[in-house]
Structures are given as C-alpha cells and as structure tokens.
Design a protein around this motif. Structure first.
Motif, PDB file in Angstrom:
ATOM      1  N   ARG A   1       1.709  -1.196  -7.476  1.00  0.00           N
ATOM      2  CA  ARG A   1       2.443  -0.004  -7.016  1.00  0.00           C
ATOM      3  C   ARG A   1       2.434   0.070  -5.505  1.00  0.00           C
ATOM      4  NH1 ARG A   1       2.985   4.324 -11.378  1.00  0.00           N
ATOM      5  NH2 ARG A   1       2.912   2.874 -13.104  1.00  0.00           N
ATOM      6  N   VAL A   2       3.554   0.470  -4.967  1.00  0.00           N
ATOM      7  CA  VAL A   2       3.631   0.703  -3.526  1.00  0.00           C
ATOM      8  C   VAL A   2       3.498   2.207  -3.331  1.00  0.00           C
ATOM      9  CG1 VAL A   2       4.984   0.373  -1.432  1.00  0.00           C
ATOM     10  CG2 VAL A   2       5.168  -1.270  -3.306  1.00  0.00           C
ATOM     11  N   MET A   3       2.390   2.606  -2.724  1.00  0.00           N
ATOM     12  CA  MET A   3       2.091   4.035  -2.600  1.00  0.00           C
ATOM     13  C   MET A   3       3.098   4.729  -1.686  1.00  0.00           C
ATOM     14  SD  MET A   3      -0.326   4.607  -4.577  1.00  0.00           S
ATOM     15  CE  MET A   3      -1.076   3.431  -5.663  1.00  0.00           C
ATOM     16  N   GLY A   4       3.479   5.946  -2.116  1.00  0.00           N
ATOM     17  CA  GLY A   4       4.474   6.676  -1.327  1.00  0.00           C
ATOM     18  C   GLY A   4       5.880   6.529  -1.898  1.00  0.00           C
ATOM     19  N   PHE A   5       5.987   5.847  -3.039  1.00  0.00           N
ATOM     20  CA  PHE A   5       7.299   5.708  -3.702  1.00  0.00           C
ATOM     21  C   PHE A   5       7.201   6.172  -5.145  1.00  0.00           C
ATOM     22  CE2 PHE A   5       7.665   2.837  -0.190  1.00  0.00           C
ATOM     23  CZ  PHE A   5       8.982   2.997   0.211  1.00  0.00           C
ATOM     24  N   GLY A   6       8.317   6.670  -5.654  1.00  0.00           N
ATOM     25  CA  GLY A   6       8.402   7.100  -7.046  1.00  0.00           C
ATOM     26  C   GLY A   6       7.858   8.509  -7.197  1.00  0.00           C
ATOM     27  N   HIS A   7       8.271   9.154  -8.253  1.00  0.00           N
ATOM     28  CA  HIS A   7       7.779  10.506  -8.517  1.00  0.00           C
ATOM     29  C   HIS A   7       8.023  10.855  -9.971  1.00  0.00           C
ATOM     30  CE1 HIS A   7       6.928  14.761  -7.996  1.00  0.00           C
ATOM     31  NE2 HIS A   7       6.314  14.391  -6.886  1.00  0.00           N
ATOM     32  N   ARG A   8       7.098  11.593 -10.538  1.00  0.00           N
ATOM     33  CA  ARG A   8       7.244  12.004 -11.936  1.00  0.00           C
ATOM     34  C   ARG A   8       8.463  12.913 -12.118  1.00  0.00           C
ATOM     35  NH1 ARG A   8       3.646  12.668 -16.205  1.00  0.00           N
ATOM     36  NH2 ARG A   8       3.065  10.518 -15.883  1.00  0.00           N
TER      37      ARG A   8
ATOM     38  N   LEU B   1      -3.207   8.237  -7.148  1.00  0.00           N
ATOM     39  CA  LEU B   1      -1.876   8.479  -7.703  1.00  0.00           C
ATOM     40  C   LEU B   1      -1.376   9.867  -7.337  1.00  0.00           C
ATOM     41  CD1 LEU B   1      -1.929   6.839 -11.255  1.00  0.00           C
ATOM     42  CD2 LEU B   1      -1.288   5.863  -9.051  1.00  0.00           C
ATOM     43  N   HIS B   2      -2.212  10.664  -6.701  1.00  0.00           N
ATOM     44  CA  HIS B   2      -1.823  12.034  -6.317  1.00  0.00           C
ATOM     45  C   HIS B   2      -1.985  12.123  -4.789  1.00  0.00           C
ATOM     46  CE1 HIS B   2      -1.061  16.219  -6.552  1.00  0.00           C
ATOM     47  NE2 HIS B   2      -2.120  16.656  -7.210  1.00  0.00           N
TER      48      HIS B   2
ATOM     49  N   ASN C   1       8.438   9.260  -1.622  1.00  0.00           N
ATOM     50  CA  ASN C   1       7.951  10.626  -1.816  1.00  0.00           C
ATOM     51  C   ASN C   1       7.242  11.064  -0.528  1.00  0.00           C
ATOM     52  OD1 ASN C   1       5.053   9.988  -1.981  1.00  0.00           O
ATOM     53  ND2 ASN C   1       5.561   9.046  -3.953  1.00  0.00           N
TER      54      ASN C   1
ATOM     55  N   ASP D   1       4.326  11.400   0.419  1.00  0.00           N
ATOM     56  CA  ASP D   1       3.140  10.682   0.888  1.00  0.00           C
ATOM     57  C   ASP D   1       3.469   9.426   1.676  1.00  0.00           C
ATOM     58  OD1 ASP D   1       1.055  12.313   0.091  1.00  0.00           O
ATOM     59  OD2 ASP D   1       1.245  11.660  -1.983  1.00  0.00           O
TER      60      ASP D   1
ATOM     61  N   LEU E   1      13.427   2.577  -6.335  1.00  0.00           N
ATOM     62  CA  LEU E   1      12.593   3.776  -6.145  1.00  0.00           C
ATOM     63  C   LEU E   1      12.849   4.414  -4.783  1.00  0.00           C
ATOM     64  CD1 LEU E   1       9.172   2.376  -7.443  1.00  0.00           C
ATOM     65  CD2 LEU E   1      10.541   4.139  -8.565  1.00  0.00           C
TER      66      LEU E   1
HETATM   67  N1  CMC Z   1       5.578   1.197  -6.903  1.00  0.00           N
HETATM   68  C1  CMC Z   1       5.989   0.266  -7.782  1.00  0.00           C
HETATM   69  N2  CMC Z   1       6.439   0.559  -9.004  1.00  0.00           N
HETATM   70  C2  CMC Z   1       6.465   1.850  -9.361  1.00  0.00           C
HETATM   71  C3  CMC Z   1       6.065   2.862  -8.486  1.00  0.00           C
HETATM   72  C4  CMC Z   1       5.608   2.496  -7.225  1.00  0.00           C
HETATM   73  N3  CMC Z   1       5.206   3.414  -6.353  1.00  0.00           N
HETATM   74  N4  CMC Z   1       6.220   4.061  -9.100  1.00  0.00           N
HETATM   75  C5  CMC Z   1       6.701   3.799 -10.305  1.00  0.00           C
HETATM   76  N5  CMC Z   1       6.847   2.464 -10.468  1.00  0.00           N
HETATM   77  C6  CMC Z   1       7.358   1.792 -11.638  1.00  0.00           C
HETATM   78  C7  CMC Z   1       6.257   1.623 -12.682  1.00  0.00           C
HETATM   79  O1  CMC Z   1       5.548   0.414 -12.508  1.00  0.00           O
HETATM   80  C8  CMC Z   1       7.066   1.643 -13.937  1.00  0.00           C
HETATM   81  O2  CMC Z   1       7.672   0.388 -14.089  1.00  0.00           O
HETATM   82  P1  CMC Z   1       7.795  -0.280 -15.548  1.00  0.00           P
HETATM   83  O3  CMC Z   1       8.612   0.667 -16.340  1.00  0.00           O
HETATM   84  O4  CMC Z   1       8.441  -1.584 -15.263  1.00  0.00           O
HETATM   85  O5  CMC Z   1       6.374  -0.390 -16.037  1.00  0.00           O
HETATM   86  C9  CMC Z   1       8.168   2.649 -13.644  1.00  0.00           C
HETATM   87  O6  CMC Z   1       8.325   2.625 -12.243  1.00  0.00           O
HETATM   88  C10 CMC Z   1       7.850   4.051 -14.094  1.00  0.00           C
HETATM   89  O7  CMC Z   1       6.564   4.412 -13.588  1.00  0.00           O
HETATM   90  P2  CMC Z   1       5.597   5.476 -14.247  1.00  0.00           P
HETATM   91  O8  CMC Z   1       4.215   5.286 -13.709  1.00  0.00           O
HETATM   92  O9  CMC Z   1       5.758   5.491 -15.722  1.00  0.00           O
HETATM   93  O10 CMC Z   1       6.205   6.814 -13.731  1.00  0.00           O
HETATM   94  P3  CMC Z   1       5.401   8.106 -13.471  1.00  0.00           P
HETATM   95  O11 CMC Z   1       6.336   9.211 -13.660  1.00  0.00           O
HETATM   96  O12 CMC Z   1       4.132   8.189 -14.249  1.00  0.00           O
HETATM   97  O13 CMC Z   1       5.023   7.865 -11.951  1.00  0.00           O
HETATM   98  C11 CMC Z   1       3.869   8.205  -9.985  1.00  0.00           C
HETATM   99  C12 CMC Z   1       4.848   8.802 -10.996  1.00  0.00           C
HETATM  100  C13 CMC Z   1       3.872   9.107  -8.768  1.00  0.00           C
HETATM  101  C14 CMC Z   1       2.455   8.182 -10.609  1.00  0.00           C
HETATM  102  C15 CMC Z   1       4.297   6.776  -9.610  1.00  0.00           C
HETATM  103  O14 CMC Z   1       5.604   6.762  -9.103  1.00  0.00           O
HETATM  104  C16 CMC Z   1       3.315   6.133  -8.637  1.00  0.00           C
HETATM  105  O15 CMC Z   1       2.291   5.592  -9.058  1.00  0.00           O
HETATM  106  N6  CMC Z   1       3.642   6.183  -7.315  1.00  0.00           N
HETATM  107  C17 CMC Z   1       2.745   5.701  -6.313  1.00  0.00           C
HETATM  108  C18 CMC Z   1       1.701   6.763  -6.011  1.00  0.00           C
HETATM  109  C19 CMC Z   1       2.268   7.870  -5.162  1.00  0.00           C
HETATM  110  O16 CMC Z   1       3.029   7.629  -4.240  1.00  0.00           O
HETATM  111  N7  CMC Z   1       1.837   9.093  -5.483  1.00  0.00           N
HETATM  112  C20 CMC Z   1       2.245  10.277  -4.742  1.00  0.00           C
HETATM  113  C21 CMC Z   1       3.131  11.149  -5.579  1.00  0.00           C
HETATM  114  S1  CMC Z   1       3.977  12.419  -4.621  1.00  0.00           S
HETATM  115  C22 CMC Z   1       2.753  13.438  -4.054  1.00  0.00           C
HETATM  116  C23 CMC Z   1       2.267  14.367  -5.075  1.00  0.00           C
HETATM  117  O17 CMC Z   1       3.018  15.267  -5.469  1.00  0.00           O
HETATM  118  O18 CMC Z   1       1.094  14.213  -5.465  1.00  0.00           O
END
Ligand code: CMC
Length: 377
Positions: free
Chosen positions: A255-262, A221-222, A310, A312, A307
C-alpha cells in the motif's frame, strides 16, 4: 447467528448511528461540518470556531467565540502531577503512547470533568486545550530543553506550533496549521471516532472514550498514514526516483500511504485543500521539493491503481516544512480530531444505545473436553 447471514467485513457500508455532525459525500467529494462545506470553513473560519460548531451545532457569535478562546487558553496548563508523569516517561516513547497515557492519567486527576453525561463538554474543552501542552512538554523534554512558558496571546494553532518548535510561526505557517486542524477536526464514523462512540455507549466517561480513540488513531491505516507518506518521500530521496520506487512498491502489492479511502471514490476534498497549502508553504520557504515529488507520486499511483490522494498524503509534508518532527504528525491529528471525538461522544450520551454488533461464529460446536494429561505432548 444463522450461517446464511452476510458478514460485512470491516463494517463497510453499515450505518451504525444517526449523527448531526458531519456529512461525507464520497462520490461527490464533499465534506460538511454541521451543514457547512469544508472548503468554505478552510477559507474563512478558524479552528476554535470549528470546534464550537462541532460541539454546539452552530457557528458562535463573536462573544461566544471570545469566551471559548479564553476558556481554551485558561485550560492549557497541565496539573503538576501530570507534568511530572510526562517527565518520567522514556524519552524514546512513541508520542501517541504519551498522549494516550496522559489523557488517561488526567481522568484520574480531574475526575469531575470525566463524568459521562451532557456536562462532559467541560472535559471536551479541557482535553482540546491540554493536548498541545502534553505534546509540547514531551517534545521539549526529549530534546533536553526546559518547558516553555504559557503564551495566552497565541491562538490554538499558533500555540501548538510554538510548543513544538519553540518559536513563533510566520503568518503563512500559522494559517497553514490552522487550516490543517480545521480539515482534520471530524470525519463522520471513522475508526477512532467509532472507537470513542463504542466506549461512550457503555456509559463510560469521556476521557476513556478519547483514550480508546487515541489508540485507534495511532494505526498506520488511519492517522499513522501521514508519517508513512513522508517516509516514502525520504526513501525516494529525490524527484527522479519517485516513479521507480512507487511503481516497485505497487508491483509488490504494497500500500502507498496517503492514497485510497473507504468512503471517497474521488479525491478527498481535504487533500485538495492541503495540496494547495503545501504549495503555498513550500513556495514561501523556497522549497517545493516535497510538493513536486508528491505531484509525481499522485500521477504514478493514479495511473497504476486509479487511486486518489487522501488528506494524509499532504499533511505530513506540510508539518515537516513547519519544522515538526515526523513522529508528531499523528499527535497533531489527535489535537484536531479530539474536537470531533468529543462532539460524537456528547451526541452519543444524548441518544445512548449500547453499540454491540454480532459475530458469525465459524468454529466447532461439538468438542468434548479432554483432561490435560490425556492431550499428548
Ligand atoms: N495503495 C495501494 N493499493 C491500495 C491502497 C493504497 N493506498 N488503498 C487501497 N488499495 C487497493 C487494495 O490493495 C485493494 O486492492 P485489491 O482489490 O486488488 O486487493 C483495493 O485497493 C481496495 O482496498 P481496500 O483495503 O479493500 O479498501 P478499504 O476501503 O478498506 O481501504 C484504506 C481504505 C484507507 C484502508 C486504504 O485505501 C489504505 O490502506 N490506504 C492507505 C492508508 C491511508 O492512506 N490511510 C489514511 C486514510 S484517510 C485518513 C483518515 O481518515 O484516517
């Protein structure tokens, strides 16, 4: 803690420290290091200059930059016991585990650099210089090749690529990697930086803080997301299957890695810059396959989930085109982020406050101890 207190899961939106280093505007899609926009730094700066900026809070003069470059070059070689230790690790080890072990071992071999306090800047330089040597040593060994001779003439990014692939990159490849290192150098209170600051806040040493951070960065996730993003492209195979594979994945709520961000609610500005570099590197290599597939993936994920990419999403595909093995993508992230981790640790030492949040207890409170022979089977 009283039961009406709110738990902020994942510490989301909690402001835990004051920091001078990095500013993220999650709604505006802006990222600043010490006040400088990442887009300008990616355009005009170098990794070494950005490292100086993060550590000292200002851009270097020419002589300060030359001095830093020379010091980083002189600190590249690994002490013999550490080189030997890396040579004894299983060749199928996860390279992030190798890095974590090597940093931890270096703390015992060079204890004076590891001491907590303002002098830890020496340790920050040492770790930044030595991480590519650790990765290179392990990479050469696991493919059955002798370690490479040091190349003091190469910049940090050029040397990193050389250590991994055994050959010098082209101008475009070297600059693409330099930009990727700039983009990953710091990102405010991300999980690994927080881990580093928590460790430092106990007055533990800098190397322990970086060891904590490497273990944290490893997770998918990071930092581990870049490797998974490339694995998805391999699973798709070609452009024609991206729509079907990604849609099915989302339908399974994966989850599709490389999308979404906190923090970012729009596109991560680092992703925008690396997408352009993926195109540049792909075009010069006559291979735009991953670029085209990621464009399709971007369209599908945005349409289905709203989404944005990001950083990654693109870093792994850039590294793959440079000839970097997949399991070294996250170690490259660490090579860059060690500058941010150490800058934050130095900041923590300057204004130290033990980081120790609370938990809302939700278990029982009135149990009576039952002797073991009366507990049944
Ligand atoms: N693919 C599919 N759905 C997603 C994704 C994703 N990549 N990211 C978020 N969602 C959905 C999630 O399932 C949730 O849906 P629902 O409300 O229906 O359950 C909603 O969006 C909110 O997700 P969350 O996990 O509560 O949000 P978060 O702020 O905790 O997530 C994250 C941040 C980075 C953990 C998440 O977007 C994720 O798992 N992304 C994929 C992993 C990734 O690409 N990580 C690299 C982050 S950038 C590099 C870095 O700085 O480390």
């Amino acid at each position: 803690m009283a039961s009406n207190e709110v738990v902020q899961r994942g510490l989301q939106d909690i402001v835990a420290v004051e920091s001078h280093i990095t500013f993220i505007d999650g709604k505006g899609g802006r990222l600043l290091y010490e006040g400088y926009d990442i887009r300008e730094l990616a355009d005009r700066s170098t990794f070494e200059e950005v490292a100086y900026l993060l550590w000292y809070g200002r851009l270097p003069t020419r002589s300060q930059l030359d001095d830093l470059r020379q010091r980083l070059v002189s600190l590249r070689p690994l002490p013999e016991p550490l080189a030997k230790l890396i040579d004894t690790l299983p060749t199928d080890s996860n390279p992030m585990d190798v890095l974590r072990t090597a940093v931890s071992a270096l703390a015992m071999l060079e204890p004076s650099e590891a001491q907590p306090g303002p002098n830890s800047i020496g340790g920050a330089l040492r770790l930044t210089a030595a991480l590519p040597s650790m990765i290179g040593r392990f990479q050469r060994r696991r493919v059955g090749l002798a370690p490479l001779k040091d190349r003091p003439d190469l910049s940090h990014a050029e040397n990193l690529l050389y250590q991994i692939t055994g050959k010098e990159g082209t101008e475009i490849e070297n600059r693409a990697l330099d930009v990727a290192l700039i983009l990953h150098a710091d990102h405010e209170l991300n999980a690994s930086t927080f881990a580093a600051r928590v460790t430092a806040s106990t007055l533990s040493d800098l190397y322990s803080a970086v060891t904590s951070a490497i273990g944290t960065l490893k997770g998918p996730l990071h930092g581990g997301a870049n490797e998974r993003a490339v694995e998805l492209l391999l699973e798709c195979g070609d452009l024609g299957r991206v729509e079907e594979v990604v849609t099915a994945k989302l339908a399974r709520h994966e989850r599709v890695m490389g999308f979404g961000h906190r923090v970012y609610k729009v596109e991560d500005p680092r992703a925008t810059i690396l997408r352009a570099w993926l195109h540049t590197v792909g075009e010069s290599a006559g291979n735009l396959k991953s670029y085209d597939m990621l464009e399709k993936e971007r369209e599908v994920v945005h349409r289905e989930k709203g989404l944005y990419p990001n950083v990654d999403l693109y870093s792994g595909s850039v590294y793959a085109l440079l000839g970097v093995p997949k399991d070294l993508f996250t170690p490259i992230f660490a090579v860059s982020r060690v500058t941010g981790w150490t800058a934050h640790v130095l900041e923590e030492y300057r204004d130290l406050r033990l980081i120790r949040p609370s938990a809302l207890y939700v278990g029982p409170t009135d149990l009576t101890y039952v002797p073991i022979d009366q507990r049944g089977s």
